[in-house]
Design a protein around this motif. Structure first.
Motif, mmCIF file in Angstrom:
data_model
loop_
_atom_site.group_PDB
_atom_site.id
_atom_site.type_symbol
_atom_site.label_atom_id
_atom_site.label_comp_id
_atom_site.label_asym_id
_atom_site.label_seq_id
_atom_site.Cartn_x
_atom_site.Cartn_y
_atom_site.Cartn_z
ATOM 1 N N THR A 69 0.846 -1.188 0.000
ATOM 2 C CA THR A 69 0.000 0.000 0.000
ATOM 3 C C THR A 69 0.884 1.242 0.000
ATOM 4 N N ILE A 70 0.682 2.105 -0.982
ATOM 5 C CA ILE A 70 1.532 3.280 -1.165
ATOM 6 C C ILE A 70 0.705 4.548 -0.992
ATOM 7 N N TYR A 71 1.388 5.634 -0.678
ATOM 8 C CA TYR A 71 0.699 6.915 -0.513
ATOM 9 C C TYR A 71 1.605 8.040 -0.984
ATOM 10 N N ALA A 72 1.002 9.147 -1.377
ATOM 11 C CA ALA A 72 1.765 10.313 -1.819
ATOM 12 C C ALA A 72 0.829 11.494 -1.965
ATOM 13 N N LEU A 73 1.400 12.685 -1.924
ATOM 14 C CA LEU A 73 0.670 13.900 -2.233
ATOM 15 C C LEU A 73 0.542 14.023 -3.742
ATOM 16 N N SER A 74 -0.674 14.136 -4.259
ATOM 17 C CA SER A 74 -0.899 14.162 -5.705
ATOM 18 C C SER A 74 -1.046 15.564 -6.266
ATOM 19 N N THR A 75 -1.063 16.566 -5.417
ATOM 20 C CA THR A 75 -1.153 17.950 -5.864
ATOM 21 C C THR A 75 0.124 18.680 -5.479
ATOM 22 N N PRO A 76 0.421 19.809 -6.123
ATOM 23 C CA PRO A 76 1.653 20.535 -5.792
ATOM 24 C C PRO A 76 1.681 20.976 -4.338
ATOM 25 N N LEU A 77 2.841 20.925 -3.745
ATOM 26 C CA LEU A 77 3.007 21.332 -2.360
ATOM 27 C C LEU A 77 2.973 22.854 -2.264
ATOM 28 N N GLY A 78 2.191 23.365 -1.340
ATOM 29 C CA GLY A 78 2.095 24.803 -1.164
ATOM 30 C C GLY A 78 0.717 25.199 -0.692
ATOM 31 N N ARG A 79 0.549 26.477 -0.398
ATOM 32 C CA ARG A 79 -0.728 26.960 0.100
ATOM 33 C C ARG A 79 -1.739 27.082 -1.037
ATOM 34 N N ALA A 80 -2.883 26.448 -0.853
ATOM 35 C CA ALA A 80 -3.947 26.469 -1.856
ATOM 36 C C ALA A 80 -5.236 26.060 -1.177
ATOM 37 N N GLY A 81 -6.296 25.951 -1.961
ATOM 38 C CA GLY A 81 -7.579 25.587 -1.389
ATOM 39 C C GLY A 81 -7.646 24.135 -0.958
ATOM 40 N N VAL A 82 -7.187 23.228 -1.829
ATOM 41 C CA VAL A 82 -7.336 21.799 -1.583
ATOM 42 C C VAL A 82 -6.050 21.080 -1.956
ATOM 43 N N ALA A 83 -5.677 20.107 -1.149
ATOM 44 C CA ALA A 83 -4.591 19.180 -1.454
ATOM 45 C C ALA A 83 -5.164 17.778 -1.465
ATOM 46 N N LEU B 146 -7.808 5.201 -2.030
ATOM 47 C CA LEU B 146 -8.414 6.173 -1.126
ATOM 48 C C LEU B 146 -7.796 7.537 -1.408
ATOM 49 N N GLU B 147 -8.646 8.553 -1.556
ATOM 50 C CA GLU B 147 -8.173 9.919 -1.745
ATOM 51 C C GLU B 147 -8.673 10.776 -0.595
ATOM 52 N N LEU B 148 -7.761 11.496 0.034
ATOM 53 C CA LEU B 148 -8.074 12.429 1.111
ATOM 54 C C LEU B 148 -7.941 13.841 0.566
ATOM 55 N N HIS B 149 -9.014 14.603 0.613
ATOM 56 C CA HIS B 149 -9.017 15.985 0.149
ATOM 57 C C HIS B 149 -8.985 16.879 1.388
ATOM 58 N N VAL B 150 -7.832 17.458 1.643
ATOM 59 C CA VAL B 150 -7.633 18.269 2.847
ATOM 60 C C VAL B 150 -7.260 19.688 2.427
ATOM 61 N N HIS B 151 -7.200 20.589 3.401
ATOM 62 C CA HIS B 151 -6.764 21.948 3.123
ATOM 63 C C HIS B 151 -5.271 21.940 2.802
ATOM 64 N N SER B 152 -4.905 22.722 1.792
ATOM 65 C CA SER B 152 -3.525 22.680 1.299
ATOM 66 C C SER B 152 -2.663 23.687 2.047
#
Length: 565
Positions: free
Chosen positions: A94-108, A179-185
């Motif tokens: 089971t693998i995991y990673a951030l799929s959106t660019p790292l930084g301040r934004a609306g959603v990560a 599984l995708e977790l949509h959190v504040h970026s």
């Protein structure tokens, strides 16, 4: 067998695979059961040794005075005198990673994929408040976004309030449970959620392109679709986006499959002769029929290979060299195209001495524009080096744009009007792939719009200082590039998209063409060798889409992806 899996030894293989517990054994066992996905996993022990089964590895009692680092043996079982180690990377699927660019934004978006993705949900996602009759949900409804709180699996601290969606395999991107977790970026939130997932012993960080590689290995994508997906992420212009999207949707895959199927059908005809021979069971002329079909296939491959590298150029960018004599306006043109002061502009000849490159979007096409030194004879050592580099770049570029001062190159024509006279030093560099811009139109002693001009094709007139004629130049130049690299018809409709978009596609297709040529030169009596040539041709086409597994090709394709893809 028991000696091989006994873990009391001082050394152990860290990559030992997971071994399921056999229910029948002659050794007296004491069990520490752990239930996972409805299956009981145990740590089986005897009075003299420990047998590791299930999701962790255990080592025997540490000898006194061993001096081993306690961090290597993080957990101890005081009753059994054993130590447990974390799973190896080979065991943690089971693998995991951030799929959106790292930084301040609306959603990560944090992506988890593998057989334990549902366990991650149960440990990290909380969709209902505990207490007053409300219990935590045991599992999610697949393919539905859930409002939830993200908690730490060990401390149970609330990390964020977000959304979660569970994709049940094989109906997911990787064909596994996802599984995708949509959190504040925010950096702190992203870091805390990733650290929480890392605390789960069955999860590990993903490698570059590992999600897409699992999609490929699961049959969701072929190699051309994988490359199209990567190109779609990297696309900067409209033409790149359209080309990459077609590849990602499987258009290239379908065209390659048709070519490969046609080769296989020809091979079937030839192999029928090997099995039966011409006679009662096989009609006459089968070999000639196969040759006719191979001739059409050869012509088709030649057509795709003679595309002037159109697909590769559209994907990576058209290399355009701006050249001309000193003070013709080359740097002014670069600044005009870039819409900023990218190059220094002075009235002093020889200001530009080195090559300056910019990546631009011209008419939806990716263009790498290079400003070069003015071409002239000079005794200045540095300028001489710049002039030589400019000549080399002009010869190696896909297209070139020659900028000339109109008052210096327009001469009276014998038939009346004015004609273009190229400087002798520039004439050898002007080819069929060269466009011409006559600059400084405002310095002409006559009105060029009312004067007869004998100019070659793909020539425009403008004044970069006043802006006169620049709109017509940009429109005409963009259309000329579009016709050259997208093969737009006169009516403006788009021609067939290029089949070859990567250098490796061209290599494999050239190999397939060689095998087809070898078949055509094979006499009918050598029908076995002829069939082998067709087999090799089909394999060469199959390597483009990945139907033939080549590990080094796969590594080269997936290592260019970002971590979360």
């Amino acid at each position: 067998m028991s000696n091989r899996i006994a873990l009391g030894a001082r050394t152990a293989c860290s990559s030992r695979p997971y071994i399921p517990l056999h229910r029948s054994t002659s050794l007296p066992l004491s069990r520490n059961p752990r239930t996972k996905n409805g299956t009981e996993h145990c740590l089986a022990t005897t009075s003299t040794r420990v047998l590791a089964f299930g999701p962790c590895r255990s080592y025997g009692t540490l000898p006194s005075g061993s001096g081993r680092d306690p961090e290597v043996f993080p957990r101890a079982n005081a009753e059994q005198g054993t130590m447990e180690l974390a799973l190896s990377d080979a065991q943690r699927r089971t693998i995991y990673a951030l799929s959106t660019p790292l930084g301040r934004a609306g959603v990560a978006v944090i992506r988890i994929s593998g057989p334990d993705a549902l366990d991650v949900w149960k440990r990290v996602v909380q969709t209902r408040k505990i207490g007053k009759g409300k219990a935590r949900e045991n599992g999610p409804e697949p393919w539905k976004m859930h409002r939830c709180r993200i908690i730490h699996p060990v401390t149970e601290d609330v990390l964020d309030d977000g959304l979660a969606v569970f994709f049940k395999g094989p109906k997911s991107f990787t064909t596994e449970d996802v599984l995708e977790l949509h959190v504040h970026s925010g950096r702190a939130i992203i870091s805390s959620v990733l650290n929480a997932i890392a605390a789960l012993p069955f999860c590990r960080p993903a490698e570059r392109g590992e999600f897409t590689r699992r999609a490929f290995e699961g049959g969701r994508l072929d190699l051309t679709q994988v490359e199209g997906l990567r190109d779609l992420i990297d696309a900067e212009t409209e033409s790149q986006r359209k080309l990459a999207l077609r590849n990602a949707e499987g258009a290239t895959r379908a065209r390659l499959e048709r070519l490969r199927d046609e080769i296989i059908q020809c091979m079937a005809l030839v192999e029928a002769l090997i099995d039966f021979g011409e006679g009662e069971d096989i009609e006459e002329g089968v070999y000639d029929q196969a040759r006719e079909r191979v001739l059409k296939l050869r012509d088709s491959l030649l057509y795709h290979l003679s595309d002037s590298r159109r697909g590769e150029i559209m994907r990576s960018g058209i290399r355009l060299a701006i050249f001309g004599p000193p003070n013709a306006g080359k740097s002014s043109l670069l600044n005009f195209l870039a819409q900023r002061e990218a190059a220094i502009v002075t009235p002093i000849p020889g200001t530009t001495r080195d090559i300056l490159e910019l990546s631009l979007d011209i008419g939806g096409l990716p263009v790498i524009v290079a400003d070069t030194a003015g071409l002239r004879k000079t005794d200045d050592v540095i300028e001489k080096i710049g002039v030589e580099r400019a000549r080399q770049l002009i010869r190696s570029s896909d297209v070139s744009l020659c900028v000339l001062p109109a008052p210096d190159v327009l001469v009276p024509s014998a038939k009346g009007g004015w004609s273009l006279q190229l400087p002798p030093s520039l004439a050898p560099l002007v080819t069929d792939s060269t466009f011409i811009l006559l600059n400084k139109l405002d310095l002409l002693p006559y009105d060029p719009h009312t004067t007869q001009m004998a100019l070659p094709r793909a020539t425009w007139q403008a004044s970069l200082s006043t802006g006169e004629g620049t709109t017509d130049f940009m429109k005409g130049f963009a259309e000329a590039l579009g016709k050259r690299y997208e093969m737009l018809s006169e009516g403006g409709s788009r021609a067939e998209e290029p089949l070859i978009t990567h250098a490796r596609h061209r290599t494999h297709m050239e190999n397939a063409l060689q095998f087809l040529e070898a078949f055509l030169h094979t006499p009918p009596e050598d029908v076995v060798l002829a069939a082998e040539e067709l087999r090799y041709a089909a394999q060469a086409i199959g390597k483009i889409s990945g139907l033939i597994d080549i590990e080094d090709v796969l590594d080269a394709v997936f290592r260019d992806f970002c971590i979360g893809k």
